[in-house]
Design a protein around this motif. Sequence first.
Motif: not given
Length: 421
Positions: A351-355, A357-363, A401-416
């Motif tokens: 959704s970071l590449r969705d057409c 704007e609301t989808a990109r904001l949510t992502a 993210a730079t400030a480290g407030s995302t903690g230990t987030d280890t999501g799988t990232g981009a994919g299908t």
Amino acid sequence: MSDEHEMAYARIDSLEGLLQRGRGLGAVRALREPQEAAAFVYDGIRRDWRWDGTDDRCLYLARLVRDLELSLAPVLRRLAGDEDACLRACDVLELLALSGSEAAREGLRAYIGEGVHWARVLESVSIGWPAPWWEDLGDIARARIGGEAEPPWMPEPWTRFGIEVPNRPAAPRPSLDGLGTDELLALLRDERTGDETKFDALRALNRREPVEELLPLVPSLGTEDGLRPLPLLRRAVERLDALAVPAARGWAEDRCPWLARLGAEVLADHPSPGDLPGLVRELAGQWAARSWCGPDRTARRLARFGPDAAEALPHLRRFWLHTPHSYERTAYLKALAAIDPSGLDHVYAESLRDCEETARLTAITSVPAVPETLERIAALRDDPMETPEVRAAARERLASATAGSTGTDTGTGAGTVTYAP
């Protein structure tokens, strides 16, 4: 691809079908298959694949033209079509110019000098471009405007060029933003206040924290002919959320048709536990009928039940995958997240590449903070074609993210996306 006037969407698992629907996965696959994608991108500019006017495609297509390094020649040729075709091409070229394309910028400027729909293009670029890019076209505008069958109606750029705008809209009314909340409510309460002023008062209230004191005034806030609510009243009531439910029960029984409809809509937006089975059946029926307009509201209502609405998940997934009505896609994603957030990492990444704007904001706010997604968010932050709201959200997420407030987030990232069609 079919004739220009035959609009049959391709399969959702095909590159063509993904691009027609404005899916983020379509953009990802296009970058992997640029030669095959080129024809579909040009087709998206040639024909309007939006389900209705609320859907967005121009930024999505402009990015693809830029990122695939496609020739602008086919896009520039579309300017010679009818007004709709011309303006679709104009929207894409305007954005490409903002992204640094001199060919796009000069192509539009040349069209303004000689094209048939030059006036609408000039109005459009005066909104989207910095003034120095178009304000030197005054001599051309003054020379050409006399032959226009329809006079221009927008103040810009015509008044700047000293060209009279006969059909200019009325002068803007003074803003009511400087009034206090009690003063705005007093205007709405006063029977002598005209509809235009009440509209302005509602607009000012909608920019502030929701005001519960508005509720007793709602029955009096119809238009003078008594046929409909004042513009923005529905939005003001929506912002009160559950606070509006007690009053809505009375509105729903009122003899005034618009007030009864408003009350029924508010109550439907706040379903009780007994309403859940009916809402699931409603969504299933909408899927069976392939109703592309309206299931987003059903999805929002189901989202209020959280995990209890698990029976709706298969239908929500199908709608998210299949809908050509891209404007509604965000509602399905939010409902999926409210009911069962597991397994959505890939969906957010796409959704970071969705057409839309609301989808990109949510992502941006929800995607796992892994290198691939942070890189994409940084690209959104730095893209001059992107909307101010998305760029601001991207800056905030990256700062977090730079400030480290995302903690230990280890999501799988981009994919299908792994949903089954």
